[in-house]
Design an enzyme around this catalytic site. Structure first.
Site, mmCIF file in Angstrom:
data_model
loop_
_atom_site.group_PDB
_atom_site.id
_atom_site.type_symbol
_atom_site.label_atom_id
_atom_site.label_comp_id
_atom_site.label_asym_id
_atom_site.label_seq_id
_atom_site.Cartn_x
_atom_site.Cartn_y
_atom_site.Cartn_z
ATOM 1 N N CYS A 2 0.831 -1.192 0.000
ATOM 2 C CA CYS A 2 0.000 0.000 0.000
ATOM 3 C C CYS A 2 0.874 1.254 0.000
ATOM 4 O O CYS A 2 2.080 1.195 0.173
ATOM 5 C CB CYS A 2 -0.905 -0.001 1.219
ATOM 6 S SG CYS A 2 -1.919 -1.494 1.360
ATOM 7 N N ARG A 27 1.058 1.678 -6.199
ATOM 8 C CA ARG A 27 1.270 0.738 -5.095
ATOM 9 C C ARG A 27 -0.029 0.086 -4.635
ATOM 10 O O ARG A 27 -0.006 -0.854 -3.834
ATOM 11 C CB ARG A 27 1.916 1.456 -3.903
ATOM 12 C CG ARG A 27 3.321 1.928 -4.155
ATOM 13 C CD ARG A 27 3.916 2.547 -2.892
ATOM 14 N NE ARG A 27 3.980 1.591 -1.805
ATOM 15 C CZ ARG A 27 4.984 0.754 -1.574
ATOM 16 N NH1 ARG A 27 6.031 0.754 -2.385
ATOM 17 N NH2 ARG A 27 4.972 -0.068 -0.560
ATOM 18 N N TRP A 75 -3.745 -1.706 -1.292
ATOM 19 C CA TRP A 75 -3.749 -2.989 -2.007
ATOM 20 C C TRP A 75 -4.156 -4.029 -0.974
ATOM 21 O O TRP A 75 -3.415 -4.324 -0.047
ATOM 22 C CB TRP A 75 -2.364 -3.277 -2.576
ATOM 23 C CG TRP A 75 -2.274 -4.585 -3.316
ATOM 24 C CD1 TRP A 75 -1.838 -5.779 -2.809
ATOM 25 C CD2 TRP A 75 -2.621 -4.831 -4.675
ATOM 26 N NE1 TRP A 75 -1.896 -6.747 -3.780
ATOM 27 C CE2 TRP A 75 -2.369 -6.196 -4.929
ATOM 28 C CE3 TRP A 75 -3.111 -4.041 -5.706
ATOM 29 C CZ2 TRP A 75 -2.592 -6.768 -6.178
ATOM 30 C CZ3 TRP A 75 -3.342 -4.621 -6.940
ATOM 31 C CH2 TRP A 75 -3.079 -5.967 -7.163
ATOM 32 N N ASN A 101 1.027 -0.063 5.974
ATOM 33 C CA ASN A 101 1.439 -0.899 4.845
ATOM 34 C C ASN A 101 2.113 -2.133 5.421
ATOM 35 O O ASN A 101 3.048 -2.014 6.214
ATOM 36 C CB ASN A 101 2.419 -0.132 3.946
ATOM 37 C CG ASN A 101 3.003 -1.006 2.850
ATOM 38 O OD1 ASN A 101 2.351 -1.910 2.348
ATOM 39 N ND2 ASN A 101 4.251 -0.741 2.481
ATOM 40 N N GLY A 102 1.649 -3.325 5.027
ATOM 41 C CA GLY A 102 2.258 -4.555 5.537
ATOM 42 C C GLY A 102 1.203 -5.524 6.017
ATOM 43 O O GLY A 102 0.018 -5.412 5.689
ATOM 44 N N GLU A 489 8.342 -20.992 -18.682
ATOM 45 C CA GLU A 489 8.188 -19.593 -18.267
ATOM 46 C C GLU A 489 9.337 -18.734 -18.789
ATOM 47 O O GLU A 489 9.128 -17.596 -19.212
ATOM 48 C CB GLU A 489 8.098 -19.509 -16.739
ATOM 49 C CG GLU A 489 8.089 -18.096 -16.183
ATOM 50 C CD GLU A 489 6.928 -17.239 -16.672
ATOM 51 O OE1 GLU A 489 6.968 -16.014 -16.439
ATOM 52 O OE2 GLU A 489 5.974 -17.776 -17.302
ATOM 53 N N LYS A 493 8.949 -15.325 -21.194
ATOM 54 C CA LYS A 493 9.470 -14.000 -20.845
ATOM 55 C C LYS A 493 10.304 -13.427 -21.982
ATOM 56 O O LYS A 493 10.186 -12.249 -22.316
ATOM 57 C CB LYS A 493 10.324 -14.080 -19.572
ATOM 58 C CG LYS A 493 9.547 -14.194 -18.306
ATOM 59 C CD LYS A 493 8.798 -12.915 -17.997
ATOM 60 C CE LYS A 493 7.498 -13.170 -17.302
ATOM 61 N NZ LYS A 493 6.462 -13.846 -18.013
ATOM 62 N N GLU A 496 8.020 -12.467 -25.103
ATOM 63 C CA GLU A 496 6.987 -11.439 -24.947
ATOM 64 C C GLU A 496 7.571 -10.041 -24.790
ATOM 65 O O GLU A 496 6.893 -9.055 -25.116
ATOM 66 C CB GLU A 496 6.046 -11.766 -23.778
ATOM 67 C CG GLU A 496 6.615 -11.653 -22.392
ATOM 68 C CD GLU A 496 5.586 -12.024 -21.313
ATOM 69 O OE1 GLU A 496 4.379 -11.811 -21.531
ATOM 70 O OE2 GLU A 496 5.990 -12.521 -20.256
ATOM 71 N N HIS A 512 13.267 -36.248 -31.058
ATOM 72 C CA HIS A 512 12.012 -36.449 -31.776
ATOM 73 C C HIS A 512 11.696 -35.253 -32.687
ATOM 74 O O HIS A 512 10.525 -34.935 -32.894
ATOM 75 C CB HIS A 512 10.873 -36.700 -30.787
ATOM 76 C CG HIS A 512 11.058 -37.962 -29.998
ATOM 77 N ND1 HIS A 512 10.658 -39.196 -30.455
ATOM 78 C CD2 HIS A 512 11.635 -38.175 -28.787
ATOM 79 C CE1 HIS A 512 10.972 -40.115 -29.564
ATOM 80 N NE2 HIS A 512 11.573 -39.524 -28.540
ATOM 81 N N LYS A 611 -1.998 -6.261 -19.585
ATOM 82 C CA LYS A 611 -1.668 -6.856 -18.291
ATOM 83 C C LYS A 611 -2.672 -7.920 -17.868
ATOM 84 O O LYS A 611 -2.313 -8.986 -17.412
ATOM 85 C CB LYS A 611 -1.583 -5.763 -17.221
ATOM 86 C CG LYS A 611 -1.184 -6.272 -15.849
ATOM 87 C CD LYS A 611 0.220 -6.847 -15.869
ATOM 88 C CE LYS A 611 0.642 -7.412 -14.534
ATOM 89 N NZ LYS A 611 1.918 -8.137 -14.627
#
Length: 616
Positions: A2, A27, A75, A101-102, A489, A493, A496, A512, A611
């Site tokens: 946050c 944030r 958040w 925040n936390g 993954e 990355k 993209e 193969h 996103k």
């Protein structure tokens, strides 16, 4: 993650606070609020939604004039986004307000104790225990009351408190969450990040863990946990505002890569509590909801995992975690395919959906289809109150904080960690993973944030390797088992954000057909972190080398022999094999990032991508 803003000075506090919140909205943007000290009470205005919604409410209702105040953009981690759960939170009499925040890990026992003593709570948040705890210790000295309250808190936090009968003073505390003091002339500032105060001052004090700042109009005093003054020299900030929003990093993606140690710590916060009040198993793991009681887990027939993009790659790893520890058949499928299958799924099955946003259209549709067929659903998501969080039977929040860059990094590693914890819980509940083995694994889990920091310390060497990749049109990734999931993954990355064609293959599939693509010096990234498959993967590396490929191995630091087979080796700290995917992901993210920068790509906003994919 946050955003906090505080102001004490001669100007009207509200415009300064609102401007600071706008600069910190990256944030968190679930809700927002302000509190000012005026007319013998704390005036609080807060609302669900973004800063603009807060400003509309202020325009309708007004805020008392004041030269001291605090603000917050949220958040959500505990409690859904709502007006009641928005910060600031107050004590029973409205004399004290706090923004935070936390995560307060021991908030439940504190809340129960305070409620028994007569305190009235109005929200679902962990934060609200802070003002009530300070209130319980207050005897005329806010600084001392904060110090006593802080001594009882467990977790990670930065918070700021104001009290109406101690005018022109803010008291701020930092532990594991960032907090910055801005120094002005006849005014001083507080914020979670430098962007909020940069328009007003470039002189800052960055609080260290355990420190308390007493911020007044004409002075700032920093003290240690015992109350002893700490001499701190201010820093002079030479960043511009745009750079400051990124914490001095050139791109949000790089900032988010380097935030991963803190994010992993947040994912774990409060979850490794032996005998915790909501502990679902003898491991002592505490989740956001029950996450399947022991009786239900033992009755399971099968698990499905579904997701899209990066989250699907986390789900592939989750399949391995759950099969190994829970000894159940697990199917992993891309959500856009899963939802259109003629599913054989019923009451004895569980669907685990993984989604950073919690709003991914195909994933949400898959969850609804599983629920329609009578299956139990578990959501692994980053966003409290999101659609998948609301509609799933159970939820595990990853708590990675907002991701601004389109390419997911910290959310992915947080998903991996959450799935490890879920697999551990399932295994212990089913009796297939001995409690002592679970305890040993969880001890290694606790070290992951520090080990991730070690990987990031080697970012400079990885940048040199990325320059090689940047000159190629094709790059290949290979691995086996969990290493193949990580390779998937890694290749995503790279393509993209750098637009280099990349493919990941199970290493055993090379003969193969894939070997036909290997030519002189073509880069092949081999992930080799799983001891039980190491020799097999090395055999595949030899096949690549025999065709002239340039092999970059990602391997554990204690694997000395790998250097005999690869052209380059990226070393990882040693941990439990199930946890190696978390560490292995980080250098692959860095390789993609630096290759994209080398090619001049728009890293944070790659072409044609968004996103959150909320449409089919």
């Amino acid at each position: 993650m946050c955003g906090i803003v505080g102001y004490v000075g001669r100007r009207a506090a509200l415009p300064v606070i609102i401007d600071g919140l706008r600069r910190l909205e990256y944030r968190g943007y679930d809700s927002a609020g302000v509190a000012v000290s005026a007319n013998g009470r704390v005036g609080v205005t807060k609302t669900k939604g973004r800063i603009d919604t807060l400003c509309e409410k202020i325009a309708r209702e007004g805020v008392p004039d004041s030269t001291v105040g605090i603000g917050h953009t949220r958040w959500a981690t505990h409690g859904r986004p709502s007006d009641a759960n928005a910060h600031p939170h107050t004590d029973c009499r409205g004399m004290l307000a706090v923004v935070h925040n936390g995560i307060i890990e021991n908030y439940l026992p504190l809340r129960h104790r305070l409620e028994a003593a007569g305190h009235r709570f109005r929200s679902e948040t962990d934060t609200e225990v802070i003002p009530h705890l300070i209130e319980s210790h207050y005897d005329g000295d806010l600084v001392e009351a904060v110090r006593r309250a802080t001594a009882e808190l467990e977790g990670s936090y930065a918070f700021v408190a104001l009290r109406v009968d101690e005018p022109d003073r803010l008291v701020a505390v930092r532990k594991d969450s960032p907090l910055v003091v801005g120094l002005g002339e006849g005014e001083n500032f507080l914020a979670s990040d430098i962007p909020a105060i940069l328009p007003h001052t470039r002189k800052v004090i960055i609080l260290e863990d355990g420190e308390t700042a007493v911020v007044e109009r004409g002075r700032v005093v920093v003290v240690d946990p015992r109350g002893a003054p700490v001499a701190r020299s201010p820093l002079e900030i030479d960043w511009n505002v745009e750079a400051a929003e990124k914490g001095g990093y050139p791109h949000f993606m790089l900032k988010e890569i380097f935030e991963q140690p803190a994010c992993l710590r947040q994912t774990l916060a409060g979850r490794l509590v032996p005998g915790g009040p909501r502990s679902p198993s003898v491991t002592g793991l505490v989740f956001d909801s029950g996450v399947l009681d022991t009786e239900r887990v033992r009755a399971l027939d099968r698990i499905f995992v579904t997701a899209c993009g990066t989250a699907f790659h986390a789900g592939l790893a989750g399949k391995h975690f759950m099969e190994r520890l829970a000894r159940l058949p697990v199917e992993a499928d891309i959500a856009s395919e899963f939802r259109y299958r003629d599913l054989v799924l019923g009451p004895g099955d569980v669907l685990v959906v993984v989604s950073q946003s919690g709003e991914t259209a195909d994933t949400l549709a898959a969850l609804r289809e599983a629920a329609r067929r009578g299956g139990r659903t578990v959501a692994v998501t980053n966003v409290v109150g999101s659609s998948v969080a609301r509609e799933a039977d159970e939820v595990i929040y990853t708590r990675a904080g907002p991701e601004i860059a389109v390419a997911s990094t910290k959310a992915y590693t947080a998903q991996l960690l959450a799935l490890v914890l879920l697999a551990c819980h399932l295994g212990v509940a089913r009796g297939t993973f001995a409690p002592e083995r679970a305890a040993a694994l969880l001890e290694e889990v606790k070290a992951l944030p520090s080990l991730a920091r070690e990987v990031l310390d080697g970012a400079g060497d990885i940048r040199e390797t990325a320059r090689l990749l940047a000159g190629w049109d094709d790059v290949f990734y290979i691995g086996r088992g969990l290493d193949w999931a990580v390779a998937m993954e890694g290749q995503l990355k790279l393509k993209e954000i750098s637009y280099i064609h990349a493919e990941a293959y199970p290493a055993g599939e090379l003969k193969h057909g894939t070997l036909a693509l290997i030519e002189e010096d073509v880069p092949v990234i081999a992930v080799v972190t799983q001891p039980d498959l190491r020799e097999k993967t090395i055999s595949n590396i030899r096949e690549v080398k025999a065709r002239g490929g340039h092999v970059i191995a990602v391997a554990a630091a204690d694997d000395e022999e790998i250097a005999d087979h690869a052209d380059e080796v990226i070393r990882l700290p040693v941990t439990h094999p199930l946890l190696m995917p978390v560490l292995a992901a980080i250098p692959l993210q860095l390789l993609a990032y630096y290759a994209a920068v080398e090619r001049g790509c728009d890293v944070d906003k790659p072409r044609n991508l968004a996103k959150s994919v909320t449409v089919e």
